[in-house]
Every structure is written in C-alpha cells, then in structure tokens.
Enzyme design. Structure first.
Site, PDB file in Angstrom:
ATOM      1  N   ILE A 167       0.831  -1.212   0.000  1.00  0.00           N
ATOM      2  CA  ILE A 167       0.000   0.000   0.000  1.00  0.00           C
ATOM      3  C   ILE A 167       0.865   1.261   0.000  1.00  0.00           C
ATOM      4  O   ILE A 167       0.379   2.361   0.223  1.00  0.00           O
ATOM      5  CB  ILE A 167      -0.986   0.029   1.195  1.00  0.00           C
ATOM      6  CG1 ILE A 167      -0.237   0.029   2.525  1.00  0.00           C
ATOM      7  CG2 ILE A 167      -1.985  -1.094   1.092  1.00  0.00           C
ATOM      8  CD1 ILE A 167      -1.120   0.316   3.722  1.00  0.00           C
TER       9      ILE A 167
ATOM     10  N   LEU B 202       3.659   4.016   1.221  1.00  0.00           N
ATOM     11  CA  LEU B 202       3.912   4.633   2.538  1.00  0.00           C
ATOM     12  C   LEU B 202       2.677   5.395   2.980  1.00  0.00           C
ATOM     13  O   LEU B 202       2.635   6.621   3.007  1.00  0.00           O
ATOM     14  CB  LEU B 202       5.137   5.539   2.484  1.00  0.00           C
ATOM     15  CG  LEU B 202       6.453   4.809   2.269  1.00  0.00           C
ATOM     16  CD1 LEU B 202       7.610   5.777   2.300  1.00  0.00           C
ATOM     17  CD2 LEU B 202       6.645   3.705   3.299  1.00  0.00           C
ATOM     18  N   HIS B 203       1.642   4.644   3.288  1.00  0.00           N
ATOM     19  CA  HIS B 203       0.386   5.192   3.758  1.00  0.00           C
ATOM     20  C   HIS B 203       0.072   4.578   5.107  1.00  0.00           C
ATOM     21  O   HIS B 203       0.464   3.447   5.390  1.00  0.00           O
ATOM     22  CB  HIS B 203      -0.740   4.915   2.751  1.00  0.00           C
ATOM     23  CG  HIS B 203      -0.443   5.495   1.406  1.00  0.00           C
ATOM     24  ND1 HIS B 203      -0.576   6.839   1.144  1.00  0.00           N
ATOM     25  CD2 HIS B 203       0.033   4.942   0.275  1.00  0.00           C
ATOM     26  CE1 HIS B 203      -0.207   7.065  -0.105  1.00  0.00           C
ATOM     27  NE2 HIS B 203       0.166   5.932  -0.655  1.00  0.00           N
ATOM     28  N   ALA B 204      -0.619   5.295   5.946  1.00  0.00           N
ATOM     29  CA  ALA B 204      -1.097   4.837   7.256  1.00  0.00           C
ATOM     30  C   ALA B 204      -0.027   4.092   8.047  1.00  0.00           C
ATOM     31  O   ALA B 204       0.944   4.680   8.475  1.00  0.00           O
ATOM     32  CB  ALA B 204      -2.367   4.028   7.099  1.00  0.00           C
TER      33      ALA B 204
END
Length: 85
Positions: A12, A14-16
C-alpha cells in the site's frame, strides 16, 4: 551526507501504518533524517511529511542522514512489506 535509494515494498506504499512505522524508526535513531520522493524531501521522522510524499508500492525513495547505520536501517525497513508485520 550518506544517502541510499530504496524501492518501497509495502503493497500500500507509505500510507497509514507503513508511514507510521517508518517515521517512528527514523525518530528512534536520534539522528535528523530526510526522505525524498517525487522531487520533494521531508523530515523522515514526520508521519505527515511522509504521507505528503504520496509514495506508492514500487516507488523509489532516497533516505539521507549524517549516520550511515541509520540510513541503512531505514532502507532495510522500507524494503520490507510493512503491511505484513
């Protein structure tokens, strides 16, 4: 200043959660670090900064700091799929 390039392995990007893990790891080194992507550079210890880079799976990022060991440690983290940890 030592720097290295990594290809982001997290599916995903570098998210959340992956961004949080990277920023915490950077802050934990005690060394000022920068992470760059898409022509922008931000403080690697800032989750908001990392999120603002909009890094996706497979994108290249550059990590820079005055400590080669800190750079290497963050590169190792970026090259893992952090969604599986």
């Amino acid at each position: 200043m030592p720097e290295r390039t990594a290809v982001v392995a997290s599916r995903i990007g570098l998210h959340a959660r992956p961004a949080s893990l990277v920023s915490l790891a950077a802050a934990g080194t005690g060394v000022p670090m920068q992470i760059s992507a898409h022509g922008r550079s931000v403080n690697a210890a800032s989750i908001l900064g990392i999120l603002s880079l909009d890094v996706s799976h497979g994108d290249e990022v550059v990590v820079a700091a005055d400590d080669q060991a800190a750079v290497d440690a963050l590169i190792e983290l970026l090259e893992r799929d952090l969604t599986e940890d």
